[in-house]
Design a protein around this motif. Structure first.
Motif, PDB file in Angstrom:
ATOM      1  N   GLN A   1       0.797  -1.228   0.000  1.00 16.81           N
ATOM      2  CA  GLN A   1       0.000   0.000   0.000  1.00 16.81           C
ATOM      3  C   GLN A   1       0.828   1.277   0.000  1.00 16.81           C
ATOM      4  O   GLN A   1       0.450   2.279  -0.605  1.00 16.81           O
ATOM      5  CB  GLN A   1      -0.932   0.009   1.216  1.00 16.81           C
ATOM      6  N   ASN A   2       1.955   1.239   0.695  1.00 15.43           N
ATOM      7  CA  ASN A   2       2.731   2.476   0.803  1.00 15.43           C
ATOM      8  C   ASN A   2       3.483   2.803  -0.487  1.00 15.43           C
ATOM      9  O   ASN A   2       3.639   3.965  -0.841  1.00 15.43           O
ATOM     10  CB  ASN A   2       3.690   2.389   1.987  1.00 15.43           C
ATOM     11  N   LEU A   3       3.923   1.763  -1.184  1.00 13.84           N
ATOM     12  CA  LEU A   3       4.566   1.991  -2.485  1.00 13.84           C
ATOM     13  C   LEU A   3       3.536   2.465  -3.501  1.00 13.84           C
ATOM     14  O   LEU A   3       3.806   3.338  -4.324  1.00 13.84           O
ATOM     15  CB  LEU A   3       5.277   0.717  -2.948  1.00 13.84           C
ATOM     16  N   ILE A   4       2.325   1.894  -3.408  1.00 17.04           N
ATOM     17  CA  ILE A   4       1.240   2.319  -4.297  1.00 17.04           C
ATOM     18  C   ILE A   4       0.916   3.794  -4.036  1.00 17.04           C
ATOM     19  O   ILE A   4       0.813   4.608  -4.966  1.00 17.04           O
ATOM     20  CB  ILE A   4      -0.012   1.429  -4.077  1.00 17.04           C
ATOM     21  N   ALA A   5       0.814   4.150  -2.755  1.00 16.94           N
ATOM     22  CA  ALA A   5       0.515   5.544  -2.395  1.00 16.94           C
ATOM     23  C   ALA A   5       1.628   6.486  -2.881  1.00 16.94           C
ATOM     24  O   ALA A   5       1.358   7.602  -3.341  1.00 16.94           O
ATOM     25  CB  ALA A   5       0.335   5.673  -0.888  1.00 16.94           C
ATOM     26  N   ALA A   6       2.875   6.012  -2.814  1.00 21.50           N
ATOM     27  CA  ALA A   6       4.004   6.850  -3.252  1.00 21.50           C
ATOM     28  C   ALA A   6       3.971   7.086  -4.761  1.00 21.50           C
ATOM     29  O   ALA A   6       4.300   8.181  -5.247  1.00 21.50           O
ATOM     30  CB  ALA A   6       5.326   6.207  -2.833  1.00 21.50           C
ATOM     31  N   VAL A   7       3.558   6.066  -5.517  1.00 17.21           N
ATOM     32  CA  VAL A   7       3.456   6.212  -6.978  1.00 17.21           C
ATOM     33  C   VAL A   7       2.296   7.143  -7.335  1.00 17.21           C
ATOM     34  O   VAL A   7       2.382   7.958  -8.259  1.00 17.21           O
ATOM     35  CB  VAL A   7       3.302   4.829  -7.662  1.00 17.21           C
ATOM     36  N   LYS A   8       1.230   7.020  -6.565  1.00 17.65           N
ATOM     37  CA  LYS A   8       0.085   7.926  -6.761  1.00 17.65           C
ATOM     38  C   LYS A   8       0.553   9.378  -6.560  1.00 17.65           C
ATOM     39  O   LYS A   8       0.306  10.249  -7.387  1.00 17.65           O
ATOM     40  CB  LYS A   8      -1.005   7.554  -5.740  1.00 17.65           C
ATOM     41  N   GLU A   9       1.239   9.582  -5.460  1.00 18.94           N
ATOM     42  CA  GLU A   9       1.736  10.915  -5.080  1.00 18.94           C
ATOM     43  C   GLU A   9       2.698  11.462  -6.145  1.00 18.94           C
ATOM     44  O   GLU A   9       2.650  12.629  -6.512  1.00 18.94           O
ATOM     45  CB  GLU A   9       2.448  10.771  -3.719  1.00 18.94           C
ATOM     46  N   LYS A  10       3.534  10.589  -6.662  1.00 12.67           N
ATOM     47  CA  LYS A  10       4.538  10.984  -7.656  1.00 12.67           C
ATOM     48  C   LYS A  10       3.871  11.405  -8.967  1.00 12.67           C
ATOM     49  O   LYS A  10       4.377  12.244  -9.701  1.00 12.67           O
ATOM     50  CB  LYS A  10       5.475   9.789  -7.878  1.00 12.67           C
ATOM     51  N   GLY A  11       2.723  10.783  -9.261  1.00 13.51           N
ATOM     52  CA  GLY A  11       1.939  11.219 -10.420  1.00 13.51           C
ATOM     53  C   GLY A  11       2.443  10.745 -11.771  1.00 13.51           C
ATOM     54  O   GLY A  11       1.965  11.229 -12.807  1.00 13.51           O
ATOM     55  N   VAL A  12       3.385   9.781 -11.793  1.00 17.10           N
ATOM     56  CA  VAL A  12       3.852   9.263 -13.090  1.00 17.10           C
ATOM     57  C   VAL A  12       2.675   8.661 -13.851  1.00 17.10           C
ATOM     58  O   VAL A  12       1.743   8.138 -13.251  1.00 17.10           O
ATOM     59  CB  VAL A  12       4.964   8.194 -12.931  1.00 17.10           C
ATOM     60  N   LYS A  13       2.744   8.733 -15.194  1.00 17.10           N
ATOM     61  CA  LYS A  13       1.593   8.258 -15.960  1.00 17.10           C
ATOM     62  C   LYS A  13       1.985   7.240 -17.024  1.00 17.10           C
ATOM     63  O   LYS A  13       3.143   6.856 -17.134  1.00 17.10           O
ATOM     64  CB  LYS A  13       0.849   9.446 -16.576  1.00 17.10           C
ATOM     65  N   ASP A  14       0.977   6.803 -17.774  1.00 13.61           N
ATOM     66  CA  ASP A  14       1.171   5.781 -18.809  1.00 13.61           C
ATOM     67  C   ASP A  14       1.776   4.488 -18.268  1.00 13.61           C
ATOM     68  O   ASP A  14       2.574   3.823 -18.942  1.00 13.61           O
ATOM     69  CB  ASP A  14       2.033   6.325 -19.962  1.00 13.61           C
ATOM     70  N   LEU A  15       1.407   4.143 -17.058  1.00 16.53           N
ATOM     71  CA  LEU A  15       1.956   2.942 -16.428  1.00 16.53           C
ATOM     72  C   LEU A  15       1.255   1.685 -16.942  1.00 16.53           C
ATOM     73  O   LEU A  15       0.084   1.728 -17.308  1.00 16.53           O
ATOM     74  CB  LEU A  15       1.759   3.013 -14.908  1.00 16.53           C
ATOM     75  N   THR A  16       2.008   0.586 -16.964  1.00 18.32           N
ATOM     76  CA  THR A  16       1.394  -0.729 -17.164  1.00 18.32           C
ATOM     77  C   THR A  16       1.369  -1.406 -15.812  1.00 18.32           C
ATOM     78  O   THR A  16       2.407  -1.519 -15.155  1.00 18.32           O
ATOM     79  CB  THR A  16       2.217  -1.570 -18.167  1.00 18.32           C
ATOM     80  N   LEU A  17       0.193  -1.837 -15.382  1.00 18.95           N
ATOM     81  CA  LEU A  17       0.060  -2.488 -14.080  1.00 18.95           C
ATOM     82  C   LEU A  17      -0.308  -3.949 -14.288  1.00 18.95           C
ATOM     83  O   LEU A  17      -1.230  -4.269 -15.042  1.00 18.95           O
ATOM     84  CB  LEU A  17      -1.019  -1.789 -13.259  1.00 18.95           C
ATOM     85  N   ILE A  18       0.439  -4.835 -13.625  1.00 18.11           N
ATOM     86  CA  ILE A  18       0.184  -6.271 -13.728  1.00 18.11           C
ATOM     87  C   ILE A  18      -0.164  -6.763 -12.326  1.00 18.11           C
ATOM     88  O   ILE A  18       0.622  -6.585 -11.389  1.00 18.11           O
ATOM     89  CB  ILE A  18       1.440  -7.008 -14.250  1.00 18.11           C
ATOM     90  N   THR A  19      -1.341  -7.344 -12.176  1.00 14.79           N
ATOM     91  CA  THR A  19      -1.761  -7.776 -10.843  1.00 14.79           C
ATOM     92  C   THR A  19      -2.812  -8.884 -10.957  1.00 14.79           C
ATOM     93  O   THR A  19      -3.447  -9.027 -11.990  1.00 14.79           O
ATOM     94  CB  THR A  19      -2.331  -6.590 -10.035  1.00 14.79           C
ATOM     95  N   HIS A  20      -2.949  -9.662  -9.889  1.00 13.33           N
ATOM     96  CA  HIS A  20      -3.907 -10.767  -9.939  1.00 13.33           C
ATOM     97  C   HIS A  20      -5.355 -10.318  -9.790  1.00 13.33           C
ATOM     98  O   HIS A  20      -6.266 -10.996 -10.250  1.00 13.33           O
ATOM     99  CB  HIS A  20      -3.560 -11.834  -8.905  1.00 13.33           C
ATOM    100  N   ASN A  21      -5.568  -9.217  -9.095  1.00 14.46           N
ATOM    101  CA  ASN A  21      -6.933  -8.729  -8.900  1.00 14.46           C
ATOM    102  C   ASN A  21      -6.923  -7.213  -8.907  1.00 14.46           C
ATOM    103  O   ASN A  21      -6.127  -6.599  -8.194  1.00 14.46           O
ATOM    104  CB  ASN A  21      -7.495  -9.208  -7.547  1.00 14.46           C
ATOM    105  N   PHE A  22      -7.803  -6.621  -9.686  1.00 14.50           N
ATOM    106  CA  PHE A  22      -7.919  -5.160  -9.715  1.00 14.50           C
ATOM    107  C   PHE A  22      -9.347  -4.839  -9.278  1.00 14.50           C
ATOM    108  O   PHE A  22     -10.275  -4.854 -10.073  1.00 14.50           O
ATOM    109  CB  PHE A  22      -7.616  -4.650 -11.118  1.00 14.50           C
ATOM    110  N   ILE A  23      -9.484  -4.633  -7.980  1.00 17.09           N
ATOM    111  CA  ILE A  23     -10.822  -4.575  -7.378  1.00 17.09           C
ATOM    112  C   ILE A  23     -10.983  -3.289  -6.580  1.00 17.09           C
ATOM    113  O   ILE A  23     -10.137  -2.979  -5.740  1.00 17.09           O
ATOM    114  CB  ILE A  23     -11.003  -5.768  -6.409  1.00 17.09           C
TER     115      ILE A  23
END
Lengths: 256, 222
Positions: free
Chosen positions: A34-56
């Motif tokens: 969660q904290n790394l996710i929050a840090a990426v949100k805060e950083k605001g980088v875009k055009d990311l590819t996200l790979i995950t087992h569940n996007f809920i």
């Protein structure tokens, strides 16, 4: 020895730039970085590819209680996952407006994703997979008969970054997990070019029995300790679980 | 209007297909209810990496729920001696190597054992694939639980599925609120009917022709 222990999440994600690919675990509340996710949100980088087992969308929890993976939705260019949304909450309807604006969603299955990440980790050219034959997952993929059985070629996934939520790291970067937090994470840590782990505890070298190491240090580049008051800390998750009984939707979905 | 079996009874009948020493992965919906009827010595498996875990945490036990012990549907379970915890590569080796039985929900099943259970159409985002395809292809025995017809009375057991497939030729048993049907090389064999129902009545609500088993009997509700 290279110092892998970072003092902040912001620092640990500092080099992530627009267009990066990130793999990370999400099985509901468990295992999320969660904290790394929050840090990426805060950083605001875009055009990311996200790979995950569940996007809920974890609609059960109040804003500020957790940093759920779906907060990254506006920053995504592509999503690779077996699960978008929950069936009884309209499945993928919540990402529809982003799809209309250009978000690409690549569906897969849980087992296929695990194997594609393994292929990426192990330097394989792909896997011939019996899963998906005769379904929408075979569209546009090579099909091949091996020993009388049909398979489809699934390509490897080799993400730029893995965000890992582990229990304990030693200063070398060896990781152990707790319970089902293990799940997708060991293969994600192996598949990524750079692996960043947020952990409950950082211990001295030698304090983890080598026989118990799940993810060897070579697969781990950065470690950040989760403070007690941070997202996903043991204390915070305990509080959230403690409050689950107050929520009728959670009671009906998880406890009946 | 004759009575059909309720969801608990479908689950109870499905659970009878399991025996001591089996490892089982239960899908969401009716399959989840099977957990209450599983015979002793059957091990539960969950895709997110646990085998042989204990009972699910109920509503009156929420204070015992631990974040480290959840299944793939997010439900909390109790750790017990003898269970094992492992990563997802190991988990899907277990699943795809034919070591497990799986009980899954279904939207449609075809005459040849094709399964549709993840989407009613509506494009790629209309449903969730999850681990169902892996289980349907990889399990040694695939048992599908579903209501025999839609709410409007249309058959869900069809000559050919119309919804997007989960997997081809994967189903072994279908257990509905009206019948127990085995998928065989020669077609669908009607093995059991719900109390008070005749084979003809079940056939009328089923699209493909059913072969009547020599020992066709009533579903045992005990």
């Amino acid at each position: 020895m290279k110092n892998k222990v970072f003092s902040s999440f912001d620092e640990a994600v500092a080099d992530i730039s627009d267009g990066a690919s990130i793999v990370t675990e999400c099985w509901g509340l468990t295992g999320m970085s969660q904290n790394l996710i929050a840090a990426v949100k805060e950083k605001g980088v875009k055009d990311l590819t996200l790979i995950t087992h569940n996007f809920i969308p974890l609609v059960f929890f109040g804003e500020g209680e957790i940093a759920n993976l779906t907060i990254l939705l506006p920053q995504l260019k592509k999503l690779i996952t077996p699960v978008v949304g929950l069936q009884y909450l309209g499945a993928g309807a919540f990402v529809q407006e982003y799809v209309e604006k250009g978000l690409e969603v690549e569906l897969t299955s849980h087992g296929t994703l695990a194997s594609r990440l393994y292929a990426g980790a192990a330097g394989l050219g792909g896997i011939y997979n019996p899963v998906g034959v005769g379904t929408i997952l075979e569209e546009g993929k090579e099909k091949r008969e091996i020993d009388g059985k049909e398979f489809i070629l699934e390509k490897p996934i080799r993400p730029d970054y893995a965000f890992i939520r582990a229990h304990k790291a030693d200063k070398m970067g060896n990781l152990i997990y707790r319970g089902v937090y293990r799940a997708d994470q060991p293969v994600m840590a192996m598949a990524a070019r750079t692996t960043i782990a947020e952990v409950d505890e950082v211990v001295e070298i030698g304090e983890i029995d080598p026989e118990h190491v799940v993810t060897p240090s070579v697969f781990v580049d950065r470690i950040v300790k989760v403070p007690d008051d941070a997202f996903g800390s043991t204390k915070r998750i305990k509080e959230i679980i403690g409050k689950m009984g107050e929520n009728e939707l959670i009671r009906s979905l998880l406890f009946r | 209007m004759k009575e059909k079996l309720d969801r608990e009874v479908i689950a109870m009948r499905a659970a009878k297909e399991l025996k001591y020493g089996d490892c089982v992965n239960l899908g969401i919906g009716i399959p989840n209810l099977c957990a209450h009827f599983i015979p002793e010595g059957v091990l539960f498996q969950t895709e997110n990496g646990a085998l042989g875990y204990g009972p699910l945490i109920r509503e009156d036990e929420i204070e015992n729920a631990e974040q480290y012990y959840v299944d793939a549907g997010g439900k909390f379970w109790t750790p017990v001696p003898g269970m094992s915890i492992f990563d997802i590569v190991t988990s899907f080796a277990m699943i795809r190597s034919g070591r497990l039985t799986t009980i899954l929900g279904g939207l449609q099943v075809s005459e040849t054992g094709d399964l549709a259970n993840w989407s009613t159409g509506g494009g790629a985002l209309g449903g969730t694939i999850g681990g169902g395809m892996d289980l349907a292809v990889g399990a040694k025995k695939v048992i599908i639980t579903l209501e025999h017809t839609t709410k409007e009375g249309a058959p869900k057991i069809l000559t050919k599925c119309t919804y997007p497939l989960t997997a081809q030729k994967c189903v072994n048993f279908v257990i509905t609120d009206l019948a127990v049907i085995e998928v065989t090389g020669s077609g669908l064999v009607l093995k059991e009917v719900a109390p008070g129902w005749t084979a003809d009545e079940v056939q009328a609500l089923t699209e493909p022709r059913l072969i009547l088993a020599d020992d066709l009997k009533e579903i045992d509700l005990e």
